[in-house]
Every structure is written in structure tokens, then in C-alpha cells.
Design a protein around this motif. Structure first.
Motif, mmCIF file in Angstrom:
data_model
loop_
_atom_site.group_PDB
_atom_site.id
_atom_site.type_symbol
_atom_site.label_atom_id
_atom_site.label_comp_id
_atom_site.label_asym_id
_atom_site.label_seq_id
_atom_site.Cartn_x
_atom_site.Cartn_y
_atom_site.Cartn_z
ATOM 1 N N TYR A 1 -2.774 -3.840 -11.716
ATOM 2 C CA TYR A 1 -3.245 -2.594 -12.327
ATOM 3 C C TYR A 1 -3.556 -2.858 -13.796
ATOM 4 O O TYR A 1 -2.728 -3.372 -14.542
ATOM 5 C CB TYR A 1 -2.162 -1.516 -12.183
ATOM 6 C CG TYR A 1 -2.514 -0.129 -12.699
ATOM 7 C CD1 TYR A 1 -3.821 0.361 -12.695
ATOM 8 C CD2 TYR A 1 -1.504 0.710 -13.179
ATOM 9 C CE1 TYR A 1 -4.122 1.626 -13.143
ATOM 10 C CE2 TYR A 1 -1.791 1.994 -13.636
ATOM 11 C CZ TYR A 1 -3.099 2.445 -13.622
ATOM 12 O OH TYR A 1 -3.389 3.709 -14.080
ATOM 13 N N ASP B 1 -14.920 -2.776 -4.987
ATOM 14 C CA ASP B 1 -14.617 -2.156 -3.697
ATOM 15 C C ASP B 1 -13.146 -1.730 -3.660
ATOM 16 O O ASP B 1 -12.433 -1.831 -4.658
ATOM 17 C CB ASP B 1 -14.965 -3.103 -2.537
ATOM 18 C CG ASP B 1 -14.191 -4.420 -2.597
ATOM 19 O OD1 ASP B 1 -13.048 -4.425 -3.114
ATOM 20 O OD2 ASP B 1 -14.712 -5.440 -2.103
ATOM 21 N N ASP B 2 -12.688 -1.264 -2.511
ATOM 22 C CA ASP B 2 -11.335 -0.721 -2.398
ATOM 23 C C ASP B 2 -10.279 -1.773 -2.083
ATOM 24 O O ASP B 2 -9.103 -1.442 -1.959
ATOM 25 C CB ASP B 2 -11.285 0.360 -1.311
ATOM 26 C CG ASP B 2 -12.028 1.626 -1.733
ATOM 27 O OD1 ASP B 2 -12.139 1.868 -2.951
ATOM 28 O OD2 ASP B 2 -12.509 2.348 -0.840
ATOM 29 N N ASN B 3 -10.678 -3.020 -1.934
ATOM 30 C CA ASN B 3 -9.711 -4.085 -1.648
ATOM 31 C C ASN B 3 -8.810 -4.284 -2.869
ATOM 32 O O ASN B 3 -9.282 -4.632 -3.946
ATOM 33 C CB ASN B 3 -10.462 -5.384 -1.331
ATOM 34 C CG ASN B 3 -9.528 -6.488 -0.860
ATOM 35 O OD1 ASN B 3 -8.325 -6.460 -1.116
ATOM 36 N ND2 ASN B 3 -10.089 -7.480 -0.192
ATOM 37 N N PRO B 4 -7.488 -4.090 -2.719
ATOM 38 C CA PRO B 4 -6.598 -4.181 -3.871
ATOM 39 C C PRO B 4 -6.275 -5.604 -4.308
ATOM 40 O O PRO B 4 -5.655 -5.805 -5.356
ATOM 41 C CB PRO B 4 -5.324 -3.472 -3.376
ATOM 42 C CG PRO B 4 -5.331 -3.707 -1.896
ATOM 43 C CD PRO B 4 -6.776 -3.687 -1.493
ATOM 44 N N TRP C 1 -8.852 -2.858 -13.352
ATOM 45 C CA TRP C 1 -8.476 -2.993 -11.939
ATOM 46 C C TRP C 1 -7.588 -1.811 -11.567
ATOM 47 O O TRP C 1 -6.407 -1.807 -11.849
ATOM 48 C CB TRP C 1 -7.738 -4.306 -11.700
ATOM 49 C CG TRP C 1 -7.693 -4.658 -10.243
ATOM 50 C CD1 TRP C 1 -6.694 -4.378 -9.356
ATOM 51 C CD2 TRP C 1 -8.702 -5.347 -9.497
ATOM 52 N NE1 TRP C 1 -7.014 -4.839 -8.104
ATOM 53 C CE2 TRP C 1 -8.248 -5.436 -8.162
ATOM 54 C CE3 TRP C 1 -9.950 -5.890 -9.814
ATOM 55 C CZ2 TRP C 1 -8.996 -6.049 -7.155
ATOM 56 C CZ3 TRP C 1 -10.684 -6.495 -8.812
ATOM 57 C CH2 TRP C 1 -10.204 -6.580 -7.506
ATOM 58 N N ARG C 2 -8.170 -0.782 -10.929
ATOM 59 C CA ARG C 2 -7.483 0.510 -10.854
ATOM 60 C C ARG C 2 -7.386 1.100 -9.442
ATOM 61 O O ARG C 2 -7.212 2.307 -9.278
ATOM 62 C CB ARG C 2 -8.195 1.495 -11.789
ATOM 63 C CG ARG C 2 -8.107 1.040 -13.241
ATOM 64 C CD ARG C 2 -9.019 1.801 -14.163
ATOM 65 N NE ARG C 2 -8.622 3.191 -14.288
ATOM 66 C CZ ARG C 2 -9.169 4.034 -15.181
ATOM 67 N NH1 ARG C 2 -10.117 3.607 -16.006
ATOM 68 N NH2 ARG C 2 -8.771 5.279 -15.243
ATOM 69 N N GLN C 3 -7.429 0.254 -8.429
ATOM 70 C CA GLN C 3 -7.321 0.777 -7.058
ATOM 71 C C GLN C 3 -6.004 1.532 -6.836
ATOM 72 O O GLN C 3 -5.943 2.455 -6.023
ATOM 73 C CB GLN C 3 -7.432 -0.371 -6.035
ATOM 74 C CG GLN C 3 -8.839 -0.884 -5.829
ATOM 75 C CD GLN C 3 -9.199 -1.984 -6.808
ATOM 76 O OE1 GLN C 3 -8.604 -2.089 -7.868
ATOM 77 N NE2 GLN C 3 -10.169 -2.803 -6.451
ATOM 78 N N LYS D 1 -5.701 5.489 -6.715
ATOM 79 C CA LYS D 1 -6.251 6.354 -5.661
ATOM 80 C C LYS D 1 -5.165 6.982 -4.796
ATOM 81 O O LYS D 1 -5.158 8.192 -4.598
ATOM 82 C CB LYS D 1 -7.237 5.553 -4.814
ATOM 83 C CG LYS D 1 -8.464 5.134 -5.613
ATOM 84 C CD LYS D 1 -9.391 4.228 -4.819
ATOM 85 C CE LYS D 1 -10.571 3.780 -5.672
ATOM 86 N NZ LYS D 1 -11.444 2.826 -4.954
ATOM 87 N N THR E 1 -14.691 -0.709 -13.184
ATOM 88 C CA THR E 1 -13.999 -0.420 -11.925
ATOM 89 C C THR E 1 -14.834 0.379 -10.932
ATOM 90 O O THR E 1 -14.606 0.287 -9.732
ATOM 91 C CB THR E 1 -12.676 0.317 -12.199
ATOM 92 O OG1 THR E 1 -12.939 1.546 -12.903
ATOM 93 C CG2 THR E 1 -11.756 -0.531 -13.053
ATOM 94 N N SER F 1 0.845 -1.183 0.000
ATOM 95 C CA SER F 1 0.000 0.000 0.000
ATOM 96 C C SER F 1 0.889 1.245 0.000
ATOM 97 O O SER F 1 2.111 1.148 0.161
ATOM 98 C CB SER F 1 -0.875 0.022 1.248
ATOM 99 O OG SER F 1 -0.069 0.197 2.417
#
Length: 321
Positions: A173, A311-314, A177-179, A182, A307, A153
Motif C-alpha cells: 500500500y 488493474d485489480d491484481n494486488p 499502489w492502492r488496491q 477498495k 493508480t 484479501s
């Protein structure tokens, strides 16, 4: 293929890297060693000179396959490997690196990466300071040229940076899949850290080869990928149909379009695997495709149809990390 700087290091890497998880065979099906070797070699001959592997890929088998493919041209390739979270104590890191060097038949790695943060997969918690001390020692000894992290992270990356120079981070990425956009990628841009995107084709989803009722073979880890499940999968299939006319206009495949979009993102290179020489040659052609700002924006918006619902789970998979 024009090489790019790896972070602040002296290492230069290709914008498209050869990914070799599949070369280890574990968690993959239908992999043929001779085809994999040919794929890596074909990639090299067309400009994909940077090869990414890891000790965990088939317990060193992937590294051995890479060596068979390119050990005779070692001075013309950049080799990157990773240490698994079960080997993050000082002595374990040194030993793991030596094993990787032996498997790859080389005396140095261009990039050595922490594969997952300490504690992942129920591994022992090891202070990042200790692991970084080992990596810095390897760097001083000339066994590695640059240090990277994977699946970290923003906060974990920043902590690791306190103990040495981090030149790359490897997150999942892709257009689907683009967390990482952020927090992680803005931090990398600010600190001149290269982003090496893995699963850059969403594990094959962005090739457009999967149908509505696709069933994976037993043992294929993609069955646990969130993008291949339920409404996420249907949205992805819908988005792919919207991408097809753009690919046709650019005279390229869906995979090439997705990779071209990805390497146009800030500080980003793309890791793309290949099962055979044809796939490797297709990946290499990405460097010849030019997308306008308007085309990049259009592709961006299509990708967000997928996307925006995640959710925010990578972590891409439903198995426990």
C-alpha cells in the motif's frame, strides 16, 4: 513518536515501522550488514521502535541482523515476524516461531503474521483453521502477543477471523499502489484491525531517485515490479514531478511526503526500510510533518494519476505467487 494501538491487542506500535526485507540480502543488492544494523539502531533511537521481519528474509538472516541491532533493548522495541506459507501446518507453525524466537534472541514476539495465504508459491493447502489453532496456542503460551496476516484479501481475512483475533493485516500500500483501499481497508476500519502498509515508498520509486532509463542490477527483484515497467513507470515519474513542489513547501523529501500521506490514511501505519542511518533518520522525521486536508487531497489526486491505470491484481510483481 506517539505509539498507536495494534488492532484490539495491548501492543502499541510506532506509526512508522522499520522494514527489514533488505537485511536478509536475498533478492537485494548492495546491502551492508553493519550499515543495516546502524540503520535499525538509529531508527530505534529516534522513535522507530517497531521492527518488521520474516523467516523467509534471507532464511532467518534478517531476524539475526535485527537481534544484533536491538537485542540489548528488547524491552523497548516491538518485534514482528512472519511464518512462510510452506510452514502453515500446526507443528510447522510452532517450529517456525521457535526458530524466529531463537534468531531474534527473544522469548516472545509482539506480532506474528502469516506471510502469504496457504497455497501461495505452490505451497500445500492448509486449512486456515489449523494455522490459526497453532497461532492461538502460541498466544496462550505467551510466545506471541498478537496475530496478524499479510497479503490476505478481505475474504481471506474474514475467514481467518472466524478462528481467532486478527489484529493486523499487511498489504502492499502506497500512494502509487492502492488496491487495498477498495475492500480490505474499509473492512479493517469496521473491525478495528491495523493496516501495516509494506512497500510504502513503492520500493523506492516515491523517493524520486530513479531516472527515465533506470536499469536495476542483476538480482534486484524490483526489475519485476509492475510500477517500474512501461507506461506505469512514466506516469509515476510524471506524478513525482508534481509532488516535488509540495515537498519543497513542506520542507521535506519526497519520501517523507509520501509516508506522511500514508500514515494519515485510516488505521494505517507504514513499514519503511532503510539501508543506512541517514535513511532511518529521514523516515523518523515523518512524524513531525503535518499535512492539511487540502494538501492530503492534492497528494491523493496526484497519486491517482498512477493508480487509476493499474488493474485489480494486488500483487506488485510479475513473478508467480
Amino acid at each position: 513518536m506517539e505509539l498507536r494501538s495494534l488492532g484490539k491487542s495491548n501492543v502499541k506500535i510506532a506509526p512508522i515501522l522499520m522494514g527489514t526485507w533488505q537485511a536478509g540480502k536475498s533478492m537485494w543488492t548492495g546491502i551492508n550488514d553493519s550499515e543495516t544494523i546502524e540503520a535499525i539502531r538509529s531508527g530505534f533511537e529516534t522513535g522507530i521502535t517497531t521492527i518488521d521481519t520474516a523467516e523467509i528474509y534471507g532464511d532467518g538472516y534478517s531476524e539475526q541482523i535485527v537481534a544484533k541491532a536491538v537485542s540489548d533493548v528488547r524491552d523497548q522495541v516491538q518485534l514482528a515476524s512472519k511464518v512462510f506459507p510452506t510452514h502453515l501446518q500446526f507443528d510447522q507453525v510452532i517450529e517456525a516461531c521457535d526458530r524466529s524466537l531463537q534468531n531474534l534472541k527473544t522469548d516472545y514476539l509482539d506480532l506474528y503474521q502469516i506471510h502469504w495465504p496457504s497455497g501461495s508459491f505452490n505451497s500445500e493447502i492448509v486449512p486456515i483453521e489449523e494455522t490459526m489453532k497453532a497461532l492461538n496456542t502460541l498466544k496462550e503460551q505467551g510466545k506471541i502477543r498478537a496475530i496478524g496476516v499479510s497479503n490476505f484479501s478481505r475474504a481471506q481475512l474474514a475467514e481467518a477471523q472466524q478462528y481467532g483475533q486478527i489484529d493486523s493485516v499487511q498489504p502492499p500500500y502506497s500512494l502509487f499502489w492502492r488496491q487495498a483501499e477498495k475492500e480490505l481497508i474499509p473492512y479493517c476500519v469496521e473491525n478495528n484491525i491495523s493496516v501495516l502498509a509494506y512497500s510504502s515508498l513503492a520500493q523506492g520509486l516515491l523517493t524520486g531517485k530513479f531516472g527515465a532509463n533506470h536499469q536495476f542490477e542483476e538480482g534486484d527483484h524490483r526489475a519485476k515490479n509492475k510500477l517500474f515497467q512501461g507506461e506505469h513507470y512514466q506516469r509515476a515519474l510524471d506524478a513525482i514531478e508534481q509532488l516535488r513542489p509540495i515537498a519543497q513547501k513542506k520542507n521535506c523529501t519526497l519520501a517523507q511526503l509520501a509516508l506522511c500521506w500514508l500514515i494519515a490514511q485510516p488505521n494505517t501505519c507504514a513499514i519503511a526500510g532503510a539501508r543506512n542511518p541517514q535513511q532511518a533518520l529521514g523516515n523518523a522525521k515523518v512524524a513531525t510533518i503535518n499535512l492539511s486536508e487540502a494538501e492530503l487531497a492534492e497528494i491523493d489526486q496526484i497519486g491517482r494519476q498512477v493508480t487509476n491505470h493499474l488493474d485489480d491484481n494486488p500483487v506488485m510483481w510479475t513473478f508467480n505467487v
